[in-house]
Design a protein around this motif. Structure first.
Motif, PDB file in Angstrom:
ATOM      1  N   LEU A  35      46.255  22.416  42.973  1.00  0.00           N
ATOM      2  CA  LEU A  35      46.519  23.691  42.306  1.00  0.00           C
ATOM      3  C   LEU A  35      45.215  24.466  42.320  1.00  0.00           C
ATOM      4  O   LEU A  35      44.183  23.966  41.846  1.00  0.00           O
ATOM      5  CB  LEU A  35      46.983  23.455  40.871  1.00  0.00           C
ATOM      6  N   GLU A  36      45.242  25.685  42.879  1.00  0.00           N
ATOM      7  CA  GLU A  36      44.043  26.509  42.999  1.00  0.00           C
ATOM      8  C   GLU A  36      44.185  27.756  42.134  1.00  0.00           C
ATOM      9  O   GLU A  36      45.204  28.442  42.198  1.00  0.00           O
ATOM     10  CB  GLU A  36      43.817  26.936  44.454  1.00  0.00           C
ATOM     11  N   ILE A  37      43.145  28.049  41.339  1.00  0.00           N
ATOM     12  CA  ILE A  37      43.142  29.230  40.477  1.00  0.00           C
ATOM     13  C   ILE A  37      41.914  30.064  40.824  1.00  0.00           C
ATOM     14  O   ILE A  37      40.774  29.626  40.637  1.00  0.00           O
ATOM     15  CB  ILE A  37      43.133  28.834  38.989  1.00  0.00           C
ATOM     16  N   GLY A  38      42.151  31.258  41.342  1.00  0.00           N
ATOM     17  CA  GLY A  38      41.059  32.126  41.769  1.00  0.00           C
ATOM     18  C   GLY A  38      40.160  32.542  40.619  1.00  0.00           C
ATOM     19  O   GLY A  38      40.588  32.614  39.460  1.00  0.00           O
ATOM     20  N   ALA A  39      38.915  32.861  40.951  1.00  0.00           N
ATOM     21  CA  ALA A  39      37.907  33.136  39.930  1.00  0.00           C
ATOM     22  C   ALA A  39      38.169  34.407  39.150  1.00  0.00           C
ATOM     23  O   ALA A  39      37.622  34.589  38.058  1.00  0.00           O
ATOM     24  CB  ALA A  39      36.518  33.207  40.577  1.00  0.00           C
ATOM     25  N   ALA A  40      39.000  35.316  39.669  1.00  0.00           N
ATOM     26  CA  ALA A  40      39.310  36.549  38.949  1.00  0.00           C
ATOM     27  C   ALA A  40      40.671  36.512  38.264  1.00  0.00           C
ATOM     28  O   ALA A  40      41.099  37.511  37.687  1.00  0.00           O
ATOM     29  CB  ALA A  40      39.225  37.748  39.897  1.00  0.00           C
ATOM     30  N   VAL A  41      41.349  35.377  38.307  1.00  0.00           N
ATOM     31  CA  VAL A  41      42.645  35.229  37.629  1.00  0.00           C
ATOM     32  C   VAL A  41      42.393  35.145  36.127  1.00  0.00           C
ATOM     33  O   VAL A  41      41.588  34.332  35.667  1.00  0.00           O
ATOM     34  CB  VAL A  41      43.379  33.975  38.117  1.00  0.00           C
ATOM     35  N   THR A  42      43.070  35.975  35.350  1.00  0.00           N
ATOM     36  CA  THR A  42      42.871  35.932  33.906  1.00  0.00           C
ATOM     37  C   THR A  42      43.597  34.735  33.297  1.00  0.00           C
ATOM     38  O   THR A  42      44.518  34.172  33.885  1.00  0.00           O
ATOM     39  CB  THR A  42      43.384  37.211  33.223  1.00  0.00           C
ATOM     40  N   VAL A  43      43.176  34.368  32.106  1.00  0.00           N
ATOM     41  CA  VAL A  43      43.823  33.258  31.406  1.00  0.00           C
ATOM     42  C   VAL A  43      45.292  33.579  31.154  1.00  0.00           C
ATOM     43  O   VAL A  43      46.162  32.711  31.292  1.00  0.00           O
ATOM     44  CB  VAL A  43      43.081  32.942  30.096  1.00  0.00           C
ATOM     45  N   ASP A  44      45.600  34.829  30.798  1.00  0.00           N
ATOM     46  CA  ASP A  44      46.998  35.198  30.571  1.00  0.00           C
ATOM     47  C   ASP A  44      47.819  35.061  31.848  1.00  0.00           C
ATOM     48  O   ASP A  44      48.949  34.567  31.817  1.00  0.00           O
ATOM     49  CB  ASP A  44      47.077  36.625  30.037  1.00  0.00           C
ATOM     50  N   GLU A  45      47.280  35.477  32.978  1.00  0.00           N
ATOM     51  CA  GLU A  45      47.992  35.317  34.254  1.00  0.00           C
ATOM     52  C   GLU A  45      48.223  33.841  34.560  1.00  0.00           C
ATOM     53  O   GLU A  45      49.292  33.456  35.064  1.00  0.00           O
ATOM     54  CB  GLU A  45      47.192  35.967  35.376  1.00  0.00           C
ATOM     55  N   MET A  46      47.236  33.037  34.253  1.00  0.00           N
ATOM     56  CA  MET A  46      47.356  31.599  34.467  1.00  0.00           C
ATOM     57  C   MET A  46      48.469  31.015  33.601  1.00  0.00           C
ATOM     58  O   MET A  46      49.293  30.224  34.064  1.00  0.00           O
ATOM     59  CB  MET A  46      46.014  30.943  34.129  1.00  0.00           C
TER      60      MET A  46
ATOM     61  N   LEU B 188      44.346  39.695  23.485  1.00  0.00           N
ATOM     62  CA  LEU B 188      43.527  40.751  24.085  1.00  0.00           C
ATOM     63  C   LEU B 188      42.458  40.156  24.993  1.00  0.00           C
ATOM     64  O   LEU B 188      42.255  40.626  26.120  1.00  0.00           O
ATOM     65  CB  LEU B 188      42.885  41.599  22.987  1.00  0.00           C
ATOM     66  N   LEU B 189      41.792  39.113  24.510  1.00  0.00           N
ATOM     67  CA  LEU B 189      40.752  38.499  25.332  1.00  0.00           C
ATOM     68  C   LEU B 189      41.348  37.683  26.474  1.00  0.00           C
ATOM     69  O   LEU B 189      40.768  37.619  27.561  1.00  0.00           O
ATOM     70  CB  LEU B 189      39.853  37.622  24.467  1.00  0.00           C
ATOM     71  N   ARG B 190      42.493  37.057  26.245  1.00  0.00           N
ATOM     72  CA  ARG B 190      43.117  36.298  27.339  1.00  0.00           C
ATOM     73  C   ARG B 190      43.548  37.208  28.483  1.00  0.00           C
ATOM     74  O   ARG B 190      43.682  36.767  29.621  1.00  0.00           O
ATOM     75  CB  ARG B 190      44.312  35.495  26.816  1.00  0.00           C
ATOM     76  N   ASN B 191      43.784  38.479  28.186  1.00  0.00           N
ATOM     77  CA  ASN B 191      44.104  39.445  29.240  1.00  0.00           C
ATOM     78  C   ASN B 191      42.886  39.834  30.062  1.00  0.00           C
ATOM     79  O   ASN B 191      43.021  40.489  31.108  1.00  0.00           O
ATOM     80  CB  ASN B 191      44.716  40.708  28.635  1.00  0.00           C
ATOM     81  N   ARG B 192      41.698  39.470  29.592  1.00  0.00           N
ATOM     82  CA  ARG B 192      40.460  39.778  30.308  1.00  0.00           C
ATOM     83  C   ARG B 192      39.736  38.522  30.802  1.00  0.00           C
ATOM     84  O   ARG B 192      39.247  38.475  31.917  1.00  0.00           O
ATOM     85  CB  ARG B 192      39.497  40.556  29.385  1.00  0.00           C
ATOM     86  N   ALA B 193      39.660  37.513  29.929  1.00  0.00           N
ATOM     87  CA  ALA B 193      38.881  36.311  30.230  1.00  0.00           C
ATOM     88  C   ALA B 193      39.478  35.543  31.408  1.00  0.00           C
ATOM     89  O   ALA B 193      40.691  35.552  31.632  1.00  0.00           O
ATOM     90  CB  ALA B 193      38.816  35.408  29.001  1.00  0.00           C
TER      91      ALA B 193
ATOM     92  N   PRO C  20      40.821  40.089  47.077  1.00  0.00           N
ATOM     93  CA  PRO C  20      42.147  39.462  46.975  1.00  0.00           C
ATOM     94  C   PRO C  20      42.110  37.947  46.852  1.00  0.00           C
ATOM     95  O   PRO C  20      42.909  37.354  46.120  1.00  0.00           O
ATOM     96  CB  PRO C  20      42.837  39.906  48.271  1.00  0.00           C
ATOM     97  N   ALA C  21      41.172  37.300  47.546  1.00  0.00           N
ATOM     98  CA  ALA C  21      41.124  35.836  47.523  1.00  0.00           C
ATOM     99  C   ALA C  21      40.843  35.288  46.130  1.00  0.00           C
ATOM    100  O   ALA C  21      41.174  34.132  45.844  1.00  0.00           O
ATOM    101  CB  ALA C  21      40.053  35.338  48.499  1.00  0.00           C
ATOM    102  N   LEU C  22      40.252  36.111  45.267  1.00  0.00           N
ATOM    103  CA  LEU C  22      39.882  35.641  43.928  1.00  0.00           C
ATOM    104  C   LEU C  22      40.966  35.890  42.894  1.00  0.00           C
ATOM    105  O   LEU C  22      40.835  35.449  41.748  1.00  0.00           O
ATOM    106  CB  LEU C  22      38.586  36.316  43.464  1.00  0.00           C
ATOM    107  N   THR C  23      42.019  36.589  43.264  1.00  0.00           N
ATOM    108  CA  THR C  23      43.057  36.962  42.294  1.00  0.00           C
ATOM    109  C   THR C  23      44.328  36.133  42.445  1.00  0.00           C
ATOM    110  O   THR C  23      45.354  36.464  41.860  1.00  0.00           O
ATOM    111  CB  THR C  23      43.408  38.446  42.434  1.00  0.00           C
TER     112      THR C  23
ATOM    113  N   GLY D 225      36.083  38.745  34.148  1.00  0.00           N
ATOM    114  CA  GLY D 225      36.643  39.138  32.856  1.00  0.00           C
ATOM    115  C   GLY D 225      35.663  39.985  32.052  1.00  0.00           C
ATOM    116  O   GLY D 225      36.038  40.955  31.401  1.00  0.00           O
ATOM    117  N   GLY D 226      34.394  39.584  32.085  1.00  0.00           N
ATOM    118  CA  GLY D 226      33.350  40.357  31.413  1.00  0.00           C
ATOM    119  C   GLY D 226      33.267  40.146  29.915  1.00  0.00           C
ATOM    120  O   GLY D 226      32.513  40.852  29.239  1.00  0.00           O
ATOM    121  N   THR D 227      34.009  39.180  29.367  1.00  0.00           N
ATOM    122  CA  THR D 227      34.042  39.033  27.909  1.00  0.00           C
ATOM    123  C   THR D 227      32.694  38.596  27.335  1.00  0.00           C
ATOM    124  O   THR D 227      32.404  38.876  26.173  1.00  0.00           O
ATOM    125  CB  THR D 227      35.135  38.030  27.490  1.00  0.00           C
ATOM    126  N   ASP D 228      31.889  37.904  28.127  1.00  0.00           N
ATOM    127  CA  ASP D 228      30.530  37.555  27.693  1.00  0.00           C
ATOM    128  C   ASP D 228      29.501  38.523  28.255  1.00  0.00           C
ATOM    129  O   ASP D 228      28.577  38.937  27.555  1.00  0.00           O
ATOM    130  CB  ASP D 228      30.187  36.128  28.134  1.00  0.00           C
TER     131      ASP D 228
END
Length: 270
Positions: free
Chosen positions: A65-76, A100-105, A53-56, A28-31
């Motif tokens: 329930l598995e959530i990949g490390a690159a999945v954004t909070v909004d996608e979740m 805005l941040l949930r689309n990145r974080a 791909p495995a992280l998205t 996400g890069g927010t920090d």
């Protein structure tokens, strides 16, 4: 100036983890972006993991329930998986900053930031989540109850990367409540999550009430009154005073929010 790396596979990422000792990860890069801009972090390389791909992916099986490390909070939040016992995770995600941040974080980023007041952490703890990692010599599974070491400190090695957060199959009802200083997006002064199982077992977790998020799962609503649960929970936390809130305010808010969580999950004992 740092090198920019963009691996397409986990094996490529593993190779960079081995060959680049001063590497920072970008999902996400927010920090991270703030740290780079202000000179607070000075890596030799930044590795963007969003093209792996495995992280998205978000995946639910009969067991986890598995959530990949690159999945954004909004996608979740939009995945449709965060209902029933996982509702606390949904409520925590909605409290995280703004759209805005949930689309990145990312969830993994919130975990790895290891802030005692991180919104997602209490919900992850009551749901007994763990993270799975890779590193040059393999990888490991780390329960989140063993992950946090102090403010902004965790057990990950410098050559280790979280690839997903995993939640075991859960039953019952859960909720998350937060107190912040302003109506807009803000870090938690106090955050509380709770999971009430079908057998009456109650797990509570607290953010910003100690040097790490705190998880307490010693409650039995079949034998303990609400007052007994509240008193025991308040004895299990250790809030401090800082620029965001006084110790006394946090203690009172922790009790108030715990009651609100119990109300939300329909804990009716008095």
């Amino acid at each position: 100036m740092y090198a920019f790396l963009a691996p397409k596979t986990l094996e490529d990422a593993r190779g960079f983890l081995e060959s680049r000792p001063n590497l920072k990860l970008l999902a996400g890069g927010t920090d991270l972006i703030i740290g780079l801009r202000e000179g607070l972090v000075t890596p030799d390389a930044v590795m963007d993991v969003k093209q792996i791909p495995a992280l998205t992916q978000i995946r639910q099986t009969e067991d986890v329930l598995e959530i990949g490390a690159a999945v954004t909070v909004d996608e979740m939040l939009r995945s449709g998986y965060l209902s029933g016992p996982y509702h606390a995770l949904y409520e925590a995600g909605e409290e995280l900053a703004n759209i805005l941040l949930r689309n990145r974080a990312t969830l993994a980023g919130n975990i790895c930031n290891a802030s005692p007041g991180g919104d997602m952490l209490p919900a992850c703890l009551v749901l007994d989540a763990w993270v799975e990692t890779i590193r040059p010599d393999g990888g490991r599974r780390i329960p989140l109850r063993e992950f946090f070491m102090g403010p902004k400190r965790h057990v990950l090695a410098s050559d280790e990367m979280v690839v997903k957060t995993v939640f075991p199959r859960a039953a019952g009802k859960s909720a998350y409540r937060k107190k912040k200083r302003i109506r807009g997006h803000d870090l938690a002064q106090v955050g509380v999550a709770g999971l009430l199982g079908a057998d009456g077992a109650l797990t509570l977790a607290f953010g910003a009430c100690g040097p790490t998020p705190i998880c307490l799962d010693v409650f039995d609503t079949n034998t303990q009154s609400r007052a007994e649960i509240l008193d025991a929970a308040m004895n299990g936390i250790a809030p401090i005073g800082d620029v965001r809130a006084s110790k006394e305010h946090r203690q009172e808010m922790a009790r108030y929010l715990t009651e609100a969580v119990l109300d939300a999950i329909e804990e009716v004992r008095v």
